[in-house]
Design a protein around this motif. Structure first.
Motif: not given
Length: 506
Positions: A61-87
């Motif tokens: 696993x390797x993704x460009x590191x950044x402060x608070x992952x402002x650039x490249x990142x993976x975002x996971x949310x608990x639900x089916x939508x982009x506004x679901x609670x973030x995990x």
């Protein structure tokens, strides 16, 4: 897309995604090589009802590191939508921890900017039982429940599930309605009725809207609370999905779909003033097909349609049968009235006539009684006794009677008069004699008519009133005024059952 029970692999633009009934594996683009710049990929994982999702990232696993992952990142949310609670949001060289969803869905997004690419990630997931339903056990197999609809408009409603025999009222359901609009058209959805039995419990019941396909990636909206909003789809294929477990079958909804085109409108279209052109047949149809009710304004005049046009086959049959029954009852009643024998009515004679009590003015004699109408012999015998007593009275006062009641002997004293006083004479001249109508009295009663006469005081003194014998009459009254004595014999009725009379000494 439906989940296949057997394993299969589907190449996608954002890497590969292998799905199975127990879970699956998905990767970033070009994994294990570097991912391309300026790339954004979304992965939505859906589990079966009463199941949750566990997500693991591989060690490579390797993704460009950044402060608070402002650039490249993976975002996971608990639900089916982009506004679901973030995990969580992850980047760098350290693998993210194990992630577990609270329900049936996980929303995952991979983002890469235009600089500093890396090898990306590979993630695997599996399904686990939902702890909220551990007491209910495994869910029974769900029945197949799908519907196909289309046209310029239509109504999607949950009662179709039972009406069309897709499932019983106690089974858990996961039903889908596929709505296909005409070519070059889109779909506008408006809720007419909506209620979830277990409100705010999306694990137990919800209504979801998909735009373009039934895949979870095309999920447009999901409603499981107390309200539901209208939805405007971008494509000509819409999918309505309803999930309800065994304890939520009282959940229901009704939705109106309308096919529309974007302006400029064609000749047979109506402009809704909301970037919508709908078919002219939908104007003034009693349903709001536009976002705003422009199509139903000023429709009162147009709705005065003929009653026959509004009758359906069922209502017409009911009205026809009812009319035939009414006509048949009328005919039967007329026939019965015609065949019924006529009753003869005999006029009934009046029992009472006011002319019986007509006063007779024929001075100077007393005429005690005048019998009118037929009577029985026994009644006449009783009256004869009364007349005999009356003759005794006349003989005892014959002097007064033959001298016109003693008026001639004292005519010069205090202005007395022999026959009638001047006042009584004037009254007699003013009153015209009235004809007496013949009367028919009842056989069991007789009427007695008695006259009235007045005397002067001096004439009364000249008569020997004390010599008058007791005479049985119906009623006698002697009234003394200033200078006149009036003797009245009032009207009375003698019944054949009366055996005694009142006697008064005058």
């Amino acid at each position: 897309e439906k989940q296949a029970p057997a394993e299969g692999q589907k190449p996608v633009q954002c890497g590969t995604w292998t799905k199975s009934a127990e879970g699956g594996i998905f990767t970033s683009p070009n994994y294990p090589n570097k991912y391309p710049p300026d790339r954004e990929c979304v992965y939505i994982i859906e589990a079966a009802p009463r199941q949750c999702i566990e997500l693991h990232f591989d060690e490579k696993y390797s993704i460009e590191p950044s402060w608070e992952c402002k650039f490249d990142h993976i975002e996971v949310r608990d639900g089916p939508f982009g506004f679901s609670p973030i995990l969580g949001r992850f980047c760098g060289q350290q693998n993210p921890p194990k992630i577990k969803s609270s329900g049936r869905f996980l929303w995952i997004k991979f983002f890469a900017d235009g600089e500093l690419e890396s090898i990306g990630f590979s993630a695997r997931y599996n399904f686990t039982p939902d702890p909220d339903f551990k007491d209910l056990g495994a869910l029974k197999p769900l029945p197949v429940c799908e519907f196909e609809m289309g046209g310029p408009e239509g109504i999607v409603e949950s009662v179709q599930i039972v009406k069309e025999g897709k499932a019983s009222e106690t089974e858990a359901v996961d039903c889908k309605w596929y709505i296909r609009a005409p070519p070059r058209s889109k779909i506008y959805l408006r809720f007419l009725d909506y209620e979830m039995q277990n409100s705010n419990e999306c694990k137990r019941n919800f209504v979801a809207v998909y735009d373009g396909s039934s895949s979870v990636e095309d999920l447009k909206a999901k409603f499981c609370s107390t309200v539901a909003n209208d939805v405007m789809l971008r494509t000509g294929l819409g999918v309505i999905r309803m999930w309800a477990d065994e304890g939520s079958r009282n959940s229901h909804f009704q939705m109106l779909f309308t096919s529309f085109q974007e302006p400029p409108c064609e000749a047979n279209a109506f402009f809704c003033h909301s970037n919508m052109c709908i078919n002219n047949t939908l104007v003034c149809n009693g349903l709001q097909n536009c976002v705003y009710p422009w199509d139903e304004n000023h429709c009162k005049e147009k709705r005065k349609a003929n009653l026959l046009d509004q009758l359906t086959n069922t209502s017409g049959t009911i009205i026809g049968v009812t009319s035939c029954v009414v006509v048949l009852l009328i005919v039967v009643s007329v026939v019965v009235q015609i065949k019924q024998p006529r009753k003869k009515f005999v006029p009934r004679p009046a029992d009472f006539d006011q002319t019986v009590f007509q006063e007779v003015f024929e001075p100077p004699h007393y005429e005690l009684c005048t019998l009118r109408g037929p009577g029985h012999a026994a009644e006449l015998a009783d009256v004869a006794d009364d007349f005999e007593s009356y003759h005794k009275l006349r003989r005892s006062s014959s002097k007064c009677i033959h001298d016109h009641h003693c008026g001639s002997q004292v005519s010069s004293i205090k202005g007395s008069r022999s026959n009638l006083s001047t006042r009584d004479a004037s009254v007699l001249t003013e009153i015209q004699p009235q004809p007496v109508k013949p009367l028919i009295q009842p056989v069991n009663r007789r009427n007695i008519l008695v006259m009235k006469h007045s005397y002067s005081q001096e004439a009364a003194d000249a008569c020997e009133i004390d010599e008058i014998e007791e005479v049985p009459t119906t009623s006698h009254r002697l009234a003394r005024h200033d200078k006149a004595v009036q003797r009245f014999c009032l009207i009375g009725s003698l019944s054949k059952h009366e055996s005694e009379y009142n006697t008064t000494r005058v």
